[in-house]
Design a protein around this motif. Structure first.
Motif, PDB file in Angstrom:
ATOM      1  N   HIS A 193       1.286  -7.809 -14.449  1.00 15.53           N
ATOM      2  CA  HIS A 193       1.694  -8.108 -13.071  1.00 15.53           C
ATOM      3  C   HIS A 193       0.590  -8.848 -12.334  1.00 15.53           C
ATOM      4  O   HIS A 193       0.846  -9.822 -11.610  1.00 15.53           O
ATOM      5  CB  HIS A 193       2.051  -6.816 -12.352  1.00 15.53           C
ATOM      6  CG  HIS A 193       2.422  -7.004 -10.919  1.00 15.53           C
ATOM      7  ND1 HIS A 193       3.323  -7.951 -10.494  1.00 15.53           N
ATOM      8  CD2 HIS A 193       1.982  -6.382  -9.790  1.00 15.53           C
ATOM      9  CE1 HIS A 193       3.447  -7.896  -9.174  1.00 15.53           C
ATOM     10  NE2 HIS A 193       2.635  -6.955  -8.732  1.00 15.53           N
ATOM     11  N   ASN A 208       4.889  -3.849  -0.521  1.00 19.37           N
ATOM     12  CA  ASN A 208       4.405  -4.058  -1.890  1.00 19.37           C
ATOM     13  C   ASN A 208       2.890  -3.910  -1.958  1.00 19.37           C
ATOM     14  O   ASN A 208       2.353  -3.434  -2.971  1.00 19.37           O
ATOM     15  CB  ASN A 208       4.849  -5.423  -2.399  1.00 19.37           C
ATOM     16  CG  ASN A 208       6.307  -5.429  -2.836  1.00 19.37           C
ATOM     17  OD1 ASN A 208       6.800  -4.437  -3.356  1.00 19.37           O
ATOM     18  ND2 ASN A 208       7.002  -6.530  -2.619  1.00 19.37           N
ATOM     19  N   HIS A 262       7.132  -4.030  -9.816  1.00 24.13           N
ATOM     20  CA  HIS A 262       6.661  -2.734  -9.336  1.00 24.13           C
ATOM     21  C   HIS A 262       7.567  -1.608  -9.812  1.00 24.13           C
ATOM     22  O   HIS A 262       7.090  -0.503 -10.116  1.00 24.13           O
ATOM     23  CB  HIS A 262       6.584  -2.747  -7.806  1.00 24.13           C
ATOM     24  CG  HIS A 262       5.452  -3.572  -7.282  1.00 24.13           C
ATOM     25  ND1 HIS A 262       5.226  -3.773  -5.937  1.00 24.13           N
ATOM     26  CD2 HIS A 262       4.469  -4.253  -7.929  1.00 24.13           C
ATOM     27  CE1 HIS A 262       4.161  -4.540  -5.775  1.00 24.13           C
ATOM     28  NE2 HIS A 262       3.693  -4.852  -6.972  1.00 24.13           N
ATOM     29  N   PHE A 264      -1.792 -11.774   0.240  1.00 22.91           N
ATOM     30  CA  PHE A 264      -0.344 -11.622   0.321  1.00 22.91           C
ATOM     31  C   PHE A 264       0.197 -12.247   1.605  1.00 22.91           C
ATOM     32  O   PHE A 264       1.264 -12.861   1.606  1.00 22.91           O
ATOM     33  CB  PHE A 264       0.036 -10.134   0.273  1.00 22.91           C
ATOM     34  CG  PHE A 264      -0.031  -9.524  -1.098  1.00 22.91           C
ATOM     35  CD1 PHE A 264      -0.251 -10.302  -2.216  1.00 22.91           C
ATOM     36  CD2 PHE A 264       0.134  -8.158  -1.271  1.00 22.91           C
ATOM     37  CE1 PHE A 264      -0.308  -9.751  -3.485  1.00 22.91           C
ATOM     38  CE2 PHE A 264       0.083  -7.577  -2.534  1.00 22.91           C
ATOM     39  CZ  PHE A 264      -0.141  -8.375  -3.642  1.00 22.91           C
ATOM     40  N   MET A 294       8.516  -9.482  -7.358  1.00 22.46           N
ATOM     41  CA  MET A 294       7.458  -8.498  -7.180  1.00 22.46           C
ATOM     42  C   MET A 294       8.035  -7.088  -7.163  1.00 22.46           C
ATOM     43  O   MET A 294       7.476  -6.168  -7.763  1.00 22.46           O
ATOM     44  CB  MET A 294       6.684  -8.771  -5.890  1.00 22.46           C
ATOM     45  CG  MET A 294       5.456  -7.902  -5.723  1.00 22.46           C
ATOM     46  SD  MET A 294       4.463  -8.351  -4.277  1.00 22.46           S
ATOM     47  CE  MET A 294       3.847  -9.955  -4.782  1.00 22.46           C
ATOM     48  N   CYS A 295       9.171  -6.903  -6.493  1.00 25.81           N
ATOM     49  CA  CYS A 295       9.818  -5.590  -6.475  1.00 25.81           C
ATOM     50  C   CYS A 295      10.185  -5.155  -7.889  1.00 25.81           C
ATOM     51  O   CYS A 295       9.985  -3.993  -8.270  1.00 25.81           O
ATOM     52  CB  CYS A 295      11.066  -5.623  -5.599  1.00 25.81           C
ATOM     53  SG  CYS A 295      10.741  -5.701  -3.815  1.00 25.81           S
ATOM     54  N   SER A 327       6.539 -17.176  -0.979  1.00 32.79           N
ATOM     55  CA  SER A 327       6.805 -16.387  -2.186  1.00 32.79           C
ATOM     56  C   SER A 327       8.146 -15.669  -2.080  1.00 32.79           C
ATOM     57  O   SER A 327       8.776 -15.642  -1.044  1.00 32.79           O
ATOM     58  CB  SER A 327       5.679 -15.362  -2.406  1.00 32.79           C
ATOM     59  OG  SER A 327       5.601 -14.472  -1.305  1.00 32.79           O
ATOM     60  N   THR A 361       0.949 -12.650 -10.744  1.00 29.79           N
ATOM     61  CA  THR A 361       0.676 -12.956  -9.334  1.00 29.79           C
ATOM     62  C   THR A 361      -0.550 -13.850  -9.193  1.00 29.79           C
ATOM     63  O   THR A 361      -0.643 -14.626  -8.248  1.00 29.79           O
ATOM     64  CB  THR A 361       0.487 -11.667  -8.515  1.00 29.79           C
ATOM     65  OG1 THR A 361      -0.524 -10.848  -9.122  1.00 29.79           O
ATOM     66  CG2 THR A 361       1.784 -10.883  -8.440  1.00 29.79           C
ATOM     67  N   HIS A 366       0.527  -1.044  -4.304  1.00 31.94           N
ATOM     68  CA  HIS A 366      -0.729  -1.178  -5.046  1.00 31.94           C
ATOM     69  C   HIS A 366      -1.734  -0.123  -4.596  1.00 31.94           C
ATOM     70  O   HIS A 366      -2.438   0.478  -5.417  1.00 31.94           O
ATOM     71  CB  HIS A 366      -1.316  -2.578  -4.828  1.00 31.94           C
ATOM     72  CG  HIS A 366      -0.610  -3.656  -5.585  1.00 31.94           C
ATOM     73  ND1 HIS A 366      -0.946  -4.001  -6.871  1.00 31.94           N
ATOM     74  CD2 HIS A 366       0.428  -4.446  -5.232  1.00 31.94           C
ATOM     75  CE1 HIS A 366      -0.157  -4.972  -7.287  1.00 31.94           C
ATOM     76  NE2 HIS A 366       0.691  -5.267  -6.307  1.00 31.94           N
TER      77      HIS A 366
END
Length: 241
Positions: free
Chosen positions: A212, A143, A190, A174, A186-187, A181, A216, A147
């Motif tokens: 997003h 992930n 994305h 992260f 998050m997936c 987490s 986060t 980014h």
């Protein structure tokens, strides 16, 4: 964007390329990111040089660079120690990320080629598979790569250069929060961002990227402010003794 990985343990850094100075810097940075060197740990130039089998000069230069980037701090009577990364540090990082990643997503929707989009889709599939299989650290790493790829797809070299120093801090964040987490949300975020980029929806891509980062941001602040796992038990035992 090229990402240098640390040398295999037991490898003499002086025997590898690129430059010795860069290799030592990358090795120490990765050890901090991966918490091999935890916050508060004192780093001794001579000991590191002996371990890596290099002279003290590239170690000194690497430590100075890491200090300028906020990974190390110099404390009275202790010297260089690994800097903490707390809620305030995360807040500063997210304040910058929200604007730059929003811009990166907008430009990616405008410029990404079909081949680049296919690569991004494959990356997302790997991250989803890792998350569903419970391989959380792998999912978190992938992930973070997502980014980085969005920034690369922006097609703006200046933006890539501006984001590069933030990448290592993001990866450290992260890593610090990965054990607590959940990779699934998050997936999903994305994947929605990917769809907006794929559909050339510039406004939607920027809005999703900003949302997003905001999500986060709140999650990271909560996790970083929470006491370490087991801390309450240790405190109770100490008070009872």
């Amino acid at each position: 964007m090229t990402v240098h990985r640390p040398a295999a343990r037991g490898t003499a850094i002086g025997d590898t390329h690129p430059s010795l100075r860069e290799r030592v810097y990358v090795e120490l940075r990765e050890r901090i990111i991966e918490a091999e060197y935890p916050a508060g740990m004192r780093l001794v130039e001579r000991e590191i040089a002996d371990e890596l089998r290099v002279s003290r000069v590239p170690v000194r230069e690497a430590m100075q660079r890491l200090e300028s980037e906020g990974f190390l701090s110099v404390q009275p009577r202790r010297g260089s120690v690994v800097a903490d990364f707390g809620p305030e540090d995360a807040e500063h990082l997210f304040a910058v990320r929200e604007n730059l990643e929003g811009l990166a997503a907008r430009l990616a929707a405008r410029h990404a080629s079909p081949a680049q989009l296919r690569d991004l889709e494959r990356l997302l599939a790997r991250a989803r598979k890792a998350a569903e299989s419970g391989r959380l650290r792998e999912a978190v790493s992938l992930n973070a790569d997502f980014h980085r790829q969005i920034v690369e797809l922006s097609g703006n070299p200046l933006l890539v250069d501006l984001m590069a120093p933030l990448d290592s801090r993001l990866r450290r964040l992260f890593r610090l929060t990965s054990a607590q987490s959940d990779g699934e949300p998050m997936c999903g975020a994305h994947e929605r961002l990917y769809e907006a980029v794929r559909d050339r929806d510039e406004d939607g891509a920027e809005a999703l990227a900003r949302a997003h980062v905001a999500d986060t941001r709140a999650s990271a602040a909560r996790l970083l402010a929470a006491p370490p796992e087991g801390a309450e038990t240790e405190q109770a035992e100490a008070e009872a003794s």
